[in-house]
Design a protein around this motif. Structure first.
Motif, PDB file in Angstrom:
ATOM      1  N   LEU A  18       0.852  -1.055  -0.045  1.00  0.00           N
ATOM      2  CA  LEU A  18       0.039   0.055  -0.068  1.00  0.00           C
ATOM      3  C   LEU A  18       0.784   1.132  -0.022  1.00  0.00           C
ATOM      4  CD1 LEU A  18      -3.071   0.132   0.177  1.00  0.00           C
ATOM      5  CD2 LEU A  18      -3.090   0.566   2.496  1.00  0.00           C
ATOM      6  N   LYS A  19       0.432   2.390  -0.588  1.00  0.00           N
ATOM      7  CA  LYS A  19       1.310   3.543  -0.651  1.00  0.00           C
ATOM      8  C   LYS A  19       0.384   4.819   0.003  1.00  0.00           C
ATOM      9  CE  LYS A  19       4.230   6.450  -3.516  1.00  0.00           C
ATOM     10  NZ  LYS A  19       4.790   6.511  -5.007  1.00  0.00           N
ATOM     11  N   PHE A  68       9.178  -0.801   4.528  1.00  0.00           N
ATOM     12  CA  PHE A  68       8.699   0.575   4.475  1.00  0.00           C
ATOM     13  C   PHE A  68       9.903   1.700   3.754  1.00  0.00           C
ATOM     14  CE2 PHE A  68       5.006   0.637   7.721  1.00  0.00           C
ATOM     15  CZ  PHE A  68       4.540  -0.472   7.216  1.00  0.00           C
ATOM     16  N   THR A  69       9.324   2.693   2.606  1.00  0.00           N
ATOM     17  CA  THR A  69      10.327   3.300   2.298  1.00  0.00           C
ATOM     18  C   THR A  69       9.423   4.712   2.182  1.00  0.00           C
ATOM     19  OG1 THR A  69      11.114   1.850   0.632  1.00  0.00           O
ATOM     20  CG2 THR A  69      11.466   3.937   0.351  1.00  0.00           C
ATOM     21  N   ILE A  70      10.131   5.665   2.704  1.00  0.00           N
ATOM     22  CA  ILE A  70       9.673   7.176   2.726  1.00  0.00           C
ATOM     23  C   ILE A  70      10.161   8.020   1.648  1.00  0.00           C
ATOM     24  CG2 ILE A  70      11.297   8.174   4.302  1.00  0.00           C
ATOM     25  CD1 ILE A  70       9.165   9.707   5.586  1.00  0.00           C
ATOM     26  N   SER A  71       9.578   8.692   0.961  1.00  0.00           N
ATOM     27  CA  SER A  71      10.175   9.662  -0.162  1.00  0.00           C
ATOM     28  C   SER A  71       9.294  10.914  -0.198  1.00  0.00           C
ATOM     29  CB  SER A  71      10.237   9.010  -1.524  1.00  0.00           C
ATOM     30  OG  SER A  71       8.902   8.544  -1.777  1.00  0.00           O
ATOM     31  N   ARG A  72       9.919  12.037  -0.993  1.00  0.00           N
ATOM     32  CA  ARG A  72       8.986  13.021  -1.261  1.00  0.00           C
ATOM     33  C   ARG A  72       9.392  13.614  -2.446  1.00  0.00           C
ATOM     34  NH1 ARG A  72      14.644  13.958  -1.634  1.00  0.00           N
ATOM     35  NH2 ARG A  72      15.014  16.082  -0.702  1.00  0.00           N
ATOM     36  N   ASP A  73       8.204  14.423  -2.949  1.00  0.00           N
ATOM     37  CA  ASP A  73       8.261  15.055  -4.288  1.00  0.00           C
ATOM     38  C   ASP A  73       8.372  16.515  -3.903  1.00  0.00           C
ATOM     39  OD1 ASP A  73       7.592  16.415  -6.581  1.00  0.00           O
ATOM     40  OD2 ASP A  73       6.460  14.688  -7.472  1.00  0.00           O
ATOM     41  N   GLN A  82       5.760   4.129   1.050  1.00  0.00           N
ATOM     42  CA  GLN A  82       5.782   2.859   0.284  1.00  0.00           C
ATOM     43  C   GLN A  82       5.544   1.859   1.507  1.00  0.00           C
ATOM     44  OE1 GLN A  82       4.738   2.102  -2.780  1.00  0.00           O
ATOM     45  NE2 GLN A  82       4.183   0.191  -2.016  1.00  0.00           N
ATOM     46  N   MET A  83       4.648   1.081   1.671  1.00  0.00           N
ATOM     47  CA  MET A  83       4.602  -0.016   2.408  1.00  0.00           C
ATOM     48  C   MET A  83       4.515  -1.493   1.728  1.00  0.00           C
ATOM     49  SD  MET A  83       1.778   1.591   5.351  1.00  0.00           S
ATOM     50  CE  MET A  83       0.654   1.523   4.331  1.00  0.00           C
TER      51      MET A  83
END
Length: 125
Positions: A18-19, A68-73, A82-83
């Protein structure tokens, strides 16, 4: 003041993905640290992950490392979570939060200046 709105929560089976998205408005996020927290029913709110907005440095709680991954735009003033490989223990309301003038990535709930209203993630077992 920064306003935060989460989206993307829902129902997913164990092992699935899931995102989540967190849209920020009100000001630019230069000098901010953004974080994700979660709170399961009947339990305390806990830190999940964080990202330094300008440099992109990240930090993860041990419970989610490798999954899990954290990111930013930057252009969209949006942070993502992102899980993957979800477990039933990940079921919780997930909150986006922000703190300005901060450099430490290991966050507590008391550190944060702004909070979203949360989005529910349910992982079936």
């Amino acid at each position: 003041q920064v306003q935060l709105v989460e989206s993307g929560g829902g129902l997913v089976q164990a092992g699935g993905s899931l995102k989540l998205s967190c849209a920020a408005s009100g000001r630019t996020l230069s000098g901010y640290v953004m974080g994700w927290f979660r709170q399961a029913s009947g339990k305390e709110r806990e830190f999940v992950t964080s990202i330094n907005w300008s440099g992109g440095r990240t930090y993860y709680a041990d419970s989610v490392k490798g999954r899990f991954t954290i990111s930013r735009d930057i252009a969209k003033n949006t942070v993502y979570l992102q899980m993957n490989s979800l477990k039933s223990e990940d079921t919780a309301v997930y909150y986006c939060a922000a703190v300005g003038g901060h450099t430490i990535l290991l966050l507590t709930t008391d550190d944060m200046d702004s909070w979203g209203k949360g989005t529910l993630v349910t992982v079936s077992s």
